[in-house]
Design a protein around this motif. Structure first.
Motif, PDB file in Angstrom:
ATOM      1  N   SER A   1      -3.605  -7.684  -0.373  1.00  0.00           N
ATOM      2  CA  SER A   1      -2.332  -7.520  -1.089  1.00  0.00           C
ATOM      3  C   SER A   1      -2.394  -8.227  -2.442  1.00  0.00           C
ATOM      4  O   SER A   1      -1.873  -7.720  -3.444  1.00  0.00           O
TER       5      SER A   1
ATOM      6  N   GLN B   1       3.508  -3.243   0.936  1.00  0.00           N
ATOM      7  CA  GLN B   1       3.370  -3.536   2.366  1.00  0.00           C
ATOM      8  C   GLN B   1       4.752  -3.691   3.019  1.00  0.00           C
ATOM      9  O   GLN B   1       4.956  -3.277   4.148  1.00  0.00           O
TER      10      GLN B   1
ATOM     11  N   ASP C   1      -0.470  -0.293   0.041  1.00  0.00           N
ATOM     12  CA  ASP C   1      -0.761  -1.476   0.848  1.00  0.00           C
ATOM     13  C   ASP C   1      -0.323  -1.205   2.287  1.00  0.00           C
ATOM     14  O   ASP C   1       0.884  -1.137   2.562  1.00  0.00           O
TER      15      ASP C   1
HETATM   16 MG   LIG Z   1      -1.462  -7.676   2.826  1.00  0.00          MG
END
Ligand SMILES: [Mg+2]
Ligand SMILES: Nc1ncnc2c1ncn2[C@@H]1O[C@H](COP(=O)(O)OP(=O)(O)OP(=O)(O)O)[C@@H](O)[C@H]1O
Length: 228
Positions: A42, A86, A162
């Motif tokens: 990330s 994410q 992500d």
């Molecule tokens: Mg991550």
């Protein structure tokens, strides 16, 4: 399209999230970024989106030098990118349509074109019937697909995703990957961070591996079987 040279990222004084990361991605490639939790996936995507700055090294993306970029240039970089976060980052006070169309609105696209493009994008992820819903009225997987629709609405040059299938069942995950392959087939460079090994194995693409912030491996896409 994306080049990292000796990129490092420290959080605070002691925590090294990335160290000496080097790679190059050509326009039109489809690349997985993998590695265990905390490996820096990330963080790497955040650097590419210019949400964060590297502590050292240089990043070039779509003709921009990210380290020396002025604040004024950042929106021009981001317009070339589609990003699936994410944690989705949907705006809960806006409807699905408003979330997906937001970037177009900011760019001054007419309302009728916003409607047309947001609908097309939502249709790609199978959620055209949820236009007027609010994110919190949707399941986790549906929210994830709205985030994907939002990333695609602007026909990005580069798609950064992500864990885009983290909340989806295997069939839906496969559908989203097929969608990404289609988008990639139209010329978009795609980078997907995931620790889903099965997904990576099935897709047969180039795989970059991070481990404790360092590049562990860079495996080219397996050659297709040649039938003689
Ligand atoms: Mg991550
Ligand atoms: N804002 C922050 N401040 C301090 N440390 C951070 C911050 N963001 C990430 N880190 C640390 O940097 C390291 C890399 O985190 P990152 O989120 O990039 O990992 P990841 O590979 O995406 O993990 P996951 O698979 O769990 O999503 C971790 O050790 C994390 O604790």
């Amino acid at each position: 399209m994306i080049t990292l040279t000796h990129v490092g990222k420290q959080y605070g004084r002691i925590h090294t999230a990335l160290a000496d990361v080097n790679f190059h991605i050509d326009p039109g490639e489809f690349v997985f970024l993998t590695g265990p939790s905390g490996a820096g996936k990330s963080t790497l995507l955040k650097l590419l989106f210019r949400q964060q700055m590297p502590t050292s090294g240089e990043i070039r993306l779509a003709g921009h030098r990210l380290a020396s970029m002025s604040a004024k240039e950042i929106p021009f970089l981001r317009r070339k990118l589609g990003v699936v976060f994410q944690d989705f980052k949907l705006i809960h006070t806006m409807t699905v349509f408003e979330n997906v169309a937001f970037v177009l609105k900011v760019m001054g696209v007419s309302f009728s074109e916003q409607k047309q493009r947001a609908f097309r994008s939502l249709k790609m992820v199978g959620l055209q019937h949820k236009l007027s819903s609010y994110p919190l009225q949707l399941s986790g997987g549906e929210q994830q697909r709205v985030a994907i629709a939002r990333a695609l609405v602007n026909d990005p040059l580069v798609l950064l995703a992500d864990e885009p299938t983290g909340n989806l069942d295997p069939d839906l995950a496969q559908e989203i990957m097929s969608l990404f392959e289609r988008i990639n087939g139209q010329g978009t460079t795609v980078m997907v961070a995931t620790h889903d090994r099965n997904l990576i194995q099935r897709m047969r693409k180039r795989v970059l591996g991070l481990d404790h912030g360092r590049m562990g491996f860079d495996l080219p896409a397996p050659a297709s079987m040649v039938v003689v």
